[in-house]
Scaffold this active site. Structure first.
Site, PDB file in Angstrom:
ATOM      1  N   ASP A 136       0.882  -1.169   0.000  1.00 39.43           N
ATOM      2  CA  ASP A 136       0.000   0.000   0.000  1.00 39.43           C
ATOM      3  C   ASP A 136       0.914   1.211   0.000  1.00 39.43           C
ATOM      4  O   ASP A 136       1.629   1.455   0.986  1.00 39.43           O
ATOM      5  CB  ASP A 136      -0.886  -0.019   1.261  1.00 39.43           C
ATOM      6  CG  ASP A 136      -1.843   1.165   1.311  1.00 39.43           C
ATOM      7  OD1 ASP A 136      -1.642   2.146   0.570  1.00 39.43           O
ATOM      8  OD2 ASP A 136      -2.792   1.106   2.112  1.00 39.43           O
ATOM      9  N   GLN A 167     -10.489  16.339  -2.236  1.00 39.58           N
ATOM     10  CA  GLN A 167      -9.972  15.639  -3.427  1.00 39.58           C
ATOM     11  C   GLN A 167      -8.469  15.925  -3.593  1.00 39.58           C
ATOM     12  O   GLN A 167      -7.696  15.018  -3.909  1.00 39.58           O
ATOM     13  CB  GLN A 167     -10.710  16.101  -4.677  1.00 39.58           C
ATOM     14  CG  GLN A 167     -12.183  15.726  -4.699  1.00 39.58           C
ATOM     15  CD  GLN A 167     -12.783  15.745  -6.092  1.00 39.58           C
ATOM     16  OE1 GLN A 167     -12.080  15.742  -7.096  1.00 39.58           O
ATOM     17  NE2 GLN A 167     -14.107  15.743  -6.162  1.00 39.58           N
ATOM     18  N   ARG A 175      -8.787   1.921 -21.225  1.00 39.47           N
ATOM     19  CA  ARG A 175     -10.049   1.388 -20.664  1.00 39.47           C
ATOM     20  C   ARG A 175      -9.788   0.642 -19.354  1.00 39.47           C
ATOM     21  O   ARG A 175      -9.401  -0.539 -19.373  1.00 39.47           O
ATOM     22  CB  ARG A 175     -10.725   0.453 -21.670  1.00 39.47           C
ATOM     23  CG  ARG A 175     -11.269   1.158 -22.909  1.00 39.47           C
ATOM     24  CD  ARG A 175     -12.041   0.225 -23.806  1.00 39.47           C
ATOM     25  NE  ARG A 175     -11.228  -0.805 -24.428  1.00 39.47           N
ATOM     26  CZ  ARG A 175     -10.504  -0.648 -25.538  1.00 39.47           C
ATOM     27  NH1 ARG A 175     -10.464   0.518 -26.150  1.00 39.47           N
ATOM     28  NH2 ARG A 175      -9.809  -1.662 -26.032  1.00 39.47           N
ATOM     29  N   PHE A 192     -10.390  10.948  -8.713  1.00 43.46           N
ATOM     30  CA  PHE A 192     -11.820  11.133  -8.458  1.00 43.46           C
ATOM     31  C   PHE A 192     -12.526  11.246  -9.807  1.00 43.46           C
ATOM     32  O   PHE A 192     -11.955  11.775 -10.769  1.00 43.46           O
ATOM     33  CB  PHE A 192     -12.056  12.411  -7.645  1.00 43.46           C
ATOM     34  CG  PHE A 192     -11.751  12.246  -6.179  1.00 43.46           C
ATOM     35  CD1 PHE A 192     -12.760  11.957  -5.279  1.00 43.46           C
ATOM     36  CD2 PHE A 192     -10.444  12.362  -5.706  1.00 43.46           C
ATOM     37  CE1 PHE A 192     -12.489  11.785  -3.928  1.00 43.46           C
ATOM     38  CE2 PHE A 192     -10.158  12.197  -4.361  1.00 43.46           C
ATOM     39  CZ  PHE A 192     -11.176  11.909  -3.466  1.00 43.46           C
ATOM     40  N   TYR A 210      -5.891  15.973  -9.766  1.00 39.10           N
ATOM     41  CA  TYR A 210      -5.191  14.874 -10.446  1.00 39.10           C
ATOM     42  C   TYR A 210      -4.038  15.436 -11.296  1.00 39.10           C
ATOM     43  O   TYR A 210      -2.923  14.910 -11.267  1.00 39.10           O
ATOM     44  CB  TYR A 210      -6.185  14.097 -11.317  1.00 39.10           C
ATOM     45  CG  TYR A 210      -5.588  12.937 -12.087  1.00 39.10           C
ATOM     46  CD1 TYR A 210      -5.312  11.729 -11.453  1.00 39.10           C
ATOM     47  CD2 TYR A 210      -5.308  13.056 -13.447  1.00 39.10           C
ATOM     48  CE1 TYR A 210      -4.767  10.662 -12.159  1.00 39.10           C
ATOM     49  CE2 TYR A 210      -4.765  11.992 -14.161  1.00 39.10           C
ATOM     50  CZ  TYR A 210      -4.493  10.798 -13.516  1.00 39.10           C
ATOM     51  OH  TYR A 210      -3.951   9.745 -14.222  1.00 39.10           O
TER      52      TYR A 210
END
Ligand code: NAP
Length: 276
Positions: A62, A105, A231, A94, A193
């Site tokens: 982790d 966030q 994807r 997010f 991000y």
């Protein structure tokens, strides 16, 4: 202690990380570690590869947990005396329509994507053996977010002399600025991000410079890259690349031949060096 070469991929129980492990199982001449924060999900992923006739090993990791990072470090040191390939792939994002307050966030995204990745590097880079390869999975979003920064911030992020401490200070300031709702006034773009991935790309440039200064003779090559629009659970089903296609650039960088002298300290997309 084993002399077998060893590769480690973070966040590889699914998505691009899983596809990177799959490709490395086929191409890397040594042990390949699929790592996951959740051992159940990790073991399941290993079993899935087993069904394809591929043999990956598992270790818990982790990247938000320093204990977990250090346990992996100690394991690699003891069993292999270091490591040969490190792919920092683990990351979070997010969803666009998520209503979590922006400051939350920012804190959560930076915690994993920047600070977690940095902690893995701090603990594992000293273990990387001569001719080792390090790949930090960033994003083209780091470039667009950079373009959305103030001129002053852009200059800092493009600087060839920015230090890791200065970068950490800037990433911390972004999180603090979002809490005070002054991040736009302070020249930041409106993407947590994006800023986290600016951090990953700039960190990679700094780390490559440090390797040049401190371990030049070891011929370690370290780069950041974008996998493309892939994807996965993160990007959704409309993205243009399959996970295996998304793995291509990270795997190319992880397997640069031992006599290669570049790319190093670059940001690549589609196996091509991008201007930062
Ligand atoms: P994904 O399918 O959501 O997979 C992310 C992986 O990271 C999962 O295995 C996840 O584990 C793991 N992870 C998250 N937090 C972690 C932590 N604290 N410690 C360890 N593992 C953690 O996403 P993806 O699309 O494959 O993304 C992989 C990387 O590519 C990310 O760095 C992402 O930012 C980057 N990227 C993706 C795209 C794209 O289009 N997909 C584009 C550009 C860059 P859990 O299953 O436990 O959550």
């Amino acid at each position: 202690m084993s002399n077998v070469p060893v590769a480690v991929v973070t966040g590889s129980n699914k998505g691009i990380g899983f596809a990177i492990v799959r490709a490395l199982c086929k191409q890397f001449p040594g042990d390949v570690y699929l790592t996951a924060r959740d051992p159940g999900r990790g073991q399941e992923a290993v079993a899935k590869l087993q069904e394809e006739g591929l043999h990956a090993l598992f270790h818990q990791l982790d990247i938000d947990d320093l204990q977990s990072i250090r346990a992996l470090r100690d394991f690699l040191k003891e069993k292999y005396g270091g490591l040969n390939v490190l792919v920092n792939n683990a990351g979070i994002a997010f969803k666009v329509h998520d209503t979590t307050p922006f400051a939350v966030q920012a804190e959560v995204t930076l915690k994993t994507n920047f600070f977690g990745t940095r902690n893995v590097c701090t603990e594992l880079l000293p273990l990387v053996k001569p001719h080792g390869r390090v790949v930090n999975v960033s994003s083209m979003v780091s470039s667009s977010a950079l373009a959305g920064c103030s001129q002053e911030l852009q200059k800092k992020f493009r600087s060839d002399t920015i230090t890791e401490d200065e970068l950490v200070e800037l990433m911390t300031k972004f999180v603090e600025d979002t809490k005070k709702s002054v991040h736009e006034k302070e020249g930041w773009p409106n993407t947590a991000y994006g800023v986290s991935k600016i951090g990953v790309t700039v960190l990679s440039r700094i780390q490559a410079r440090m390797l040049n200064e401190k371990r030049k003779g070891d011929h370690i090559l370290l780069n950041a890259c974008c996998p493309g629009w892939v994807r996965t659970d993160m990007a959704g089903p409309k993205a243009t690349k399959s996970p295996d296609e998304g793995a291509e650039t990270p795997v190319y960088l992880a397997l640069l031949p031992s006599d290669a002298d570049g790319p190093h300290g670059q940001f690549l997309s589609n196996k091509t060096v991008q201007t930062w």
